[in-house]
Design an enzyme around this catalytic site. Structure first.
Site, PDB file in Angstrom:
ATOM      1  CG  ASN A  55      -1.673   1.258   1.427  1.00 32.77           C
ATOM      2  OD1 ASN A  55      -1.856   2.011   0.473  1.00 32.77           O
ATOM      3  ND2 ASN A  55      -2.127   1.519   2.641  1.00 32.77           N
ATOM      4  CD1 TRP A  56       3.768   1.431  -2.818  1.00 31.74           C
ATOM      5  CD2 TRP A  56       3.248   2.316  -4.807  1.00 31.74           C
ATOM      6  NE1 TRP A  56       4.473   0.751  -3.768  1.00 31.74           N
ATOM      7  CE2 TRP A  56       4.166   1.269  -5.003  1.00 31.74           C
ATOM      8  CE3 TRP A  56       2.772   3.013  -5.915  1.00 31.74           C
ATOM      9  CZ2 TRP A  56       4.635   0.921  -6.266  1.00 31.74           C
ATOM     10  CZ3 TRP A  56       3.229   2.663  -7.175  1.00 31.74           C
ATOM     11  CH2 TRP A  56       4.154   1.627  -7.345  1.00 31.74           C
ATOM     12  CE  LYS A  57       0.412   3.375   4.912  1.00 37.09           C
ATOM     13  NZ  LYS A  57       0.303   3.513   6.350  1.00 37.09           N
TER      14      LYS A  57
ATOM     15  CG  HIS B 294      -5.624   1.907   5.297  1.00 43.17           C
ATOM     16  ND1 HIS B 294      -5.139   2.784   6.237  1.00 43.17           N
ATOM     17  CD2 HIS B 294      -4.625   1.028   5.040  1.00 43.17           C
ATOM     18  CE1 HIS B 294      -3.886   2.445   6.530  1.00 43.17           C
ATOM     19  NE2 HIS B 294      -3.563   1.375   5.819  1.00 43.17           N
TER      20      HIS B 294
ATOM     21  CD  GLU C 187      -2.638   5.376   6.911  1.00 39.82           C
ATOM     22  OE1 GLU C 187      -2.657   5.507   5.673  1.00 39.82           O
ATOM     23  OE2 GLU C 187      -1.700   4.826   7.520  1.00 39.82           O
TER      24      GLU C 187
ATOM     25  CD  GLU D 290      -3.520  -2.742   7.293  1.00 40.49           C
ATOM     26  OE1 GLU D 290      -2.447  -3.047   6.797  1.00 40.49           O
ATOM     27  OE2 GLU D 290      -4.061  -1.635   7.137  1.00 40.49           O
TER      28      GLU D 290
ATOM     29  N   GLY E  40       2.684   1.584  10.727  1.00 44.35           N
ATOM     30  CA  GLY E  40       3.678   2.658  10.602  1.00 44.35           C
ATOM     31  C   GLY E  40       4.418   2.958  11.890  1.00 44.35           C
TER      32      GLY E  40
ATOM     33  CB  SER F 164       5.393  -2.704  11.841  1.00 46.74           C
ATOM     34  OG  SER F 164       4.972  -1.382  12.185  1.00 46.74           O
TER      35      SER F 164
ATOM     36  N   GLY G  58       2.797  -1.330   4.258  1.00 47.06           N
ATOM     37  CA  GLY G  58       2.924   0.093   3.957  1.00 47.06           C
ATOM     38  C   GLY G  58       4.377   0.471   3.709  1.00 47.06           C
ATOM     39  N   GLY G  59       5.054   0.919   4.753  1.00 42.29           N
ATOM     40  CA  GLY G  59       6.413   1.461   4.616  1.00 42.29           C
ATOM     41  C   GLY G  59       7.384   0.549   3.878  1.00 42.29           C
TER      42      GLY G  59
HETATM   43  C1  PEP Z   1      -0.605  -0.081   6.019  1.00 42.62           C
HETATM   44  O1  PEP Z   1      -0.522   1.057   5.632  1.00 42.62           O
HETATM   45  O2  PEP Z   1      -1.597  -0.740   5.709  1.00 42.62           O
HETATM   46  C2  PEP Z   1       0.474  -0.632   6.850  1.00 42.62           C
HETATM   47  C3  PEP Z   1       0.323  -1.830   7.352  1.00 42.62           C
HETATM   48  O3  PEP Z   1       1.581   0.162   7.040  1.00 42.62           O
HETATM   49  P1  PEP Z   1       2.995  -0.301   7.662  1.00 42.62           P
HETATM   50  O4  PEP Z   1       3.388  -1.573   6.983  1.00 42.62           O
HETATM   51  O5  PEP Z   1       3.919   0.829   7.341  1.00 42.62           O
HETATM   52  O6  PEP Z   1       2.793  -0.497   9.132  1.00 42.62           O
END
Ligand code: PEP
Length: 252
Positions: free
Chosen positions: A10-12, A96, A98, A168, A174, A213, A234-235
């Site tokens: 997920n590039w956000k 999500h 966010e 999640e 993050g 993470s 994500g990251g």
């Molecule tokens: C996400 O944005 O769905 C996520 C899990 O981010 P991260 O891997 O950075 O925790």
């Protein structure tokens, strides 16, 4: 029941079209022909067409990060399912945390979005998860139950396995604070059991990702858990080698 592992990045709100194309050029030699793991990229709207075009013929499937449930209408700034379908995306990440937290996406919205995506032949990745305070208060299962039951309420029983659910925990997104294998397994098994209350056979087939993470060095342990069928990342999905390391973890 064997379920094909599914790793989605997920590039956000990261990556211009040029950045996205550079990423794909880096990823394809590393993972473009993987056939035992489903690979997805959830891409900003502006780069969707470029990534659909540059991944065509590879193992990588492209997802949007949001969609509106209405067919069309006076919803300034929103994008419809038909608009995404026209770009040839495979599916959409919905719910999500966010979007729930900053953009007020509700379970009532998701109850409309998920079946609308399925009706168009697109795959929803439905995110659910509890906050730190909810976990501390012992409310994790109640929160997950409410989200899963309400968000899937208008999906036909026989279509439940067409949805991917991403567990999640908000406190792990993050933050570098990854769920323990026990926490991830317990929550994913609980989500499966809630779906099984409607249709056991579909629950055995539905894929449930863990997100929060995930990195190349913790992926194999998390993705090896019995009820964890992949990861939403994500990251660590912003660099091709890092995402490829997680895909490798899914094959271990
Ligand atoms: C996400 O944005 O769905 C996520 C899990 O981010 P991260 O891997 O950075 O925790």
């Amino acid at each position: 029941m064997s379920r094909t592992p599914f790793v989605a990045g997920n590039w956000k709100m990261h990556k211009t079209i040029a950045d996205a194309e550079a990423f794909v050029s880096g990823l394809l030699p590393l993972a473009g022909d993987v056939d035992d793991v489903q690979i997805g990229l959830a891409v900003p709207f502006t780069a969707l067409q470029a990534v659909v075009d540059s991944t065509r013929g590879s193992a990588v499937r492209v997802y949007a990060q949001n969609v509106h449930w209405a067919e069309h209408g006076a919803y300034t700034g929103e994008v419809s399912i038909a608009m995404l379908d026209e770009l040839d995306v495979h599916g959409v990440v919905v719910g999500h945390s966010e979007r729930r937290q900053y953009f007020n996406e509700t379970d009532a919205d998701l109850r409309k979005k998920v079946p609308a995506l399925l009706a168009a032949g697109l795959e929803p990745i439905l995110c659910v998860g509890e906050s730190d305070a909810q976990r501390e208060a012992g409310e994790t299962e109640q929160v997950l139950r409410t989200q899963v039951v309400e968000d899937l309420a208008d999906v036909a029983d026989e279509d439940l396995a067409k949805v991917t659910v991403a567990y999640e925990p908000i406190w792990a997104i993050g933050t570098g604070k990854v769920a323990t294998p026990q926490q991830a397994q317990d929550a994913c098994a609980f989500i499966r059991s809630v779906i099984a209350e409607r249709f056991a056979e579909q629950a055995a087939q539905v894929r449930i990702q863990y997100g929060g993470s995930v990195k190349p060095d913790n992926a194999a342990e998390l993705l090896g858990l019995p009820d964890v069928d992949g990861a939403l990342v994500g990251g660590a999905a912003l660099e091709p080698a890092s995402l490829a390391g997680i895909i490798d973890g899914a094959r271990a």
